[in-house]
Enzyme design. Structure first.
Site, PDB file in Angstrom:
ATOM      1  N   ASP A 227      38.987  36.780  40.968  1.00 13.10           N
ATOM      2  CA  ASP A 227      38.755  36.586  42.223  1.00 13.10           C
ATOM      3  C   ASP A 227      39.149  37.751  43.146  1.00 13.10           C
ATOM      4  O   ASP A 227      39.335  38.712  42.603  1.00 13.10           O
ATOM      5  CB  ASP A 227      39.988  35.413  42.772  1.00 13.10           C
ATOM      6  CG  ASP A 227      41.351  35.911  42.253  1.00 13.10           C
ATOM      7  OD1 ASP A 227      41.771  35.612  41.071  1.00 13.10           O
ATOM      8  OD2 ASP A 227      41.962  36.727  42.906  1.00 13.10           O
ATOM      9  N   ASP A 229      41.745  37.979  45.228  1.00 12.44           N
ATOM     10  CA  ASP A 229      42.806  38.033  45.934  1.00 12.44           C
ATOM     11  C   ASP A 229      42.797  37.337  47.394  1.00 12.44           C
ATOM     12  O   ASP A 229      41.996  36.642  47.680  1.00 12.44           O
ATOM     13  CB  ASP A 229      43.720  39.133  45.815  1.00 12.44           C
ATOM     14  CG  ASP A 229      45.187  39.222  45.922  1.00 12.44           C
ATOM     15  OD1 ASP A 229      45.557  37.869  45.352  1.00 12.44           O
ATOM     16  OD2 ASP A 229      45.804  39.796  46.607  1.00 12.44           O
TER      17      ASP A 229
HETATM   18  N1  LIG Z   1      44.944  37.039  42.894  1.00 12.02           N
HETATM   19  C1  LIG Z   1      45.874  37.082  42.002  1.00 12.02           C
HETATM   20  N2  LIG Z   1      47.110  37.368  41.931  1.00 12.02           N
HETATM   21  C2  LIG Z   1      48.069  37.595  40.890  1.00 12.02           C
HETATM   22  N3  LIG Z   1      47.535  37.096  39.784  1.00 12.02           N
HETATM   23  C3  LIG Z   1      46.334  36.470  39.617  1.00 12.02           C
HETATM   24  N4  LIG Z   1      45.816  36.302  38.363  1.00 12.02           N
HETATM   25  C4  LIG Z   1      44.470  36.033  38.632  1.00 12.02           C
HETATM   26  N5  LIG Z   1      44.048  36.195  40.043  1.00 12.02           N
HETATM   27  C5  LIG Z   1      45.374  36.556  40.513  1.00 12.02           C
END
Ligand SMILES: Nc1ncnc2[nH]cnc12
Ligand SMILES: CSC[C@H]1O[C@H](OP(=O)(O)O)[C@H](O)[C@@H]1O
Length: 351
Positions: A227, A229
């Site tokens: 992703d 974030d």
């Molecule tokens: N955005 C994110 N923040 C922290 N850990 C994750 N693991 C997968 N995506 C994450």
């Protein structure tokens, strides 16, 4: 253990078993720091140079019931070390803090920014034996450099990319921000991490990397971006649903990477081509004379660093420490999954 596993794999979110390999058996060691996150599978692989073994454990448990802050990282690393492992390749799902690191891409980081909150036990030297491990290079340089081309090759040879024209890219030498969680970051935090130089973010590289260093194990991390974030203003912040979507397609790639790189990593470790710097790395890091350290603590440390704690041999103390470890195990919610096979009981009496 005869012909012990030299390489250990720690599976992260989405990677709970290696069902593409032949699992020879499963062991349930109890370490002085309690049981590991999951039973440890010993997988075997036939290579032109003979059969080799690998040890696998699932960081969050086989059913993903251990949150990031409660992962028993000390037990995980200790159990792998005690089984004979010399090099660990961890897998991790991460958020991307950079446009060019797209969901589905693979990243092998070389640096860490630790944003955990001090609530995770993150050292084996928290009592009367004081030790300070070097951590300027948080991942084993030789192991990391060795696996980069192998992982690239594995990505290229993976047959099931959703869109072959758009196969995952490999990003090397990136900085992973490790946050406490379990909530994801705010947009402000996500932007701050970008300004700090963070490229990806997860909740698990610390304390795993620190403990591997203290136990003199080479450690590298293979990350999958799931992703963007929370920093992108034109997109909604990350949700678990989004992470899971990528992870589903990605578990197969992680398994393929493991199977593809295993023989070469095993051979490189055995022939001391890689992972040589960690052995002996703690020799000058231990500050306290053994006369000032409790016998029980010396015994605990012998479990991970036998070369420095040969003097810890008192069997009565060993029994006390084992029963203490058992009580940690017995108070654990997942106790039902941790039967102790006879061979491990026997192995333990060699401690
Ligand atoms: N955005 C994110 N923040 C922290 N850990 C994750 N693991 C997968 N995506 C994450
Ligand atoms: C499921 S999203 C957050 C979760 O995913 C990552 O786990 P892992 O590193 O074990 O793959 C991240 O670190 C968080 O724990």
């Amino acid at each position: 253990m005869e012909n012990p596993p030299v390489v250990g794999i720690i599976g992260g979110s989405g990677l709970y078993k290696l069902d593409n390999l032949h699992i020879e058996r499963t062991v349930n060691p109890i370490t002085p720091w309690g049981p590991p996150s999951s039973p440890i599978s010993i997988a075997s692989l036939d290579t032109p140079k003979g059969p080799i073994k690998l040890a696998f454990l699932a960081r969050h448990g086989p059913h993903h019931n251990i949150p990031p802050s409660a992962v028993p990282a000390r037990a995980n690393i200790a159990a792998l070390k005690h089984l004979g492992v010399k090099a660990i390749v961890g897998f991790s799902a991460v958020g991307s803090l950079r446009e060019e690191i797209r969901p589905g891409d693979i990243i092998i980081p070389d640096q860490i920014i630790d944003r955990t909150k001090g609530i995770r036990p993150s050292t084996y030297f928290d009592s009367t034996m004081v030790g300070h491990a070097m951590f300027g290079e948080p991942f084993d340089v030789s192991l990391r450099e060795f696996i980069v081309p192998l992982v690239k090759e594995a990505i290229n040879s993976f047959p099931d990319h959703i869109n072959p024209a758009d196969e995952p890219r490999l990003h090397d030498k990136k900085t992973v921000v490790v946050m406490e969680g379990p909530q994801f970051s705010t947009r402000a935090e996500s932007n701050m991490y970008r300004q700090w130089g963070g490229d990806i973010i997860n909740m698990s590289a610390v304390p795993e990397a620190k403990l591997a260093r203290e136990a003199e194990l080479a450690y590298a991390l293979v990350c999958t971006s799931t992703d963007y974030d929370a920093w992108r203003t034109d997109a909604a912040p990350v949700t678990v649903e989004e992470v899971l979507k990528t992870l589903k397609t990605n578990a197969a790639l992680s398994k393929h990477i493991t199977a593809s790189i295993l023989a070469a990593v095993h051979e490189a470790v055995e022939s001391k081509q890689v992972a040589t710097q960690c052995e002996g790395g703690m020799k000058h890091s231990l500050m306290t004379p053994h006369s000032e350290v409790s016998a029980e603590e010396l015994w605990r440390l012998k479990y991970i660093l036998p070369a420095y704690f040969e003097d810890a041999t008192d069997p009565a103390l060993k029994r006390r420490a084992v029963s203490k470890a058992r009580s940690i195990r017995d108070s654990d919610e997942v106790q039902g999954t941790h039967g102790i096979p006879e061979e491990v009981e026997r192995g333990r009496s060699r401690v």
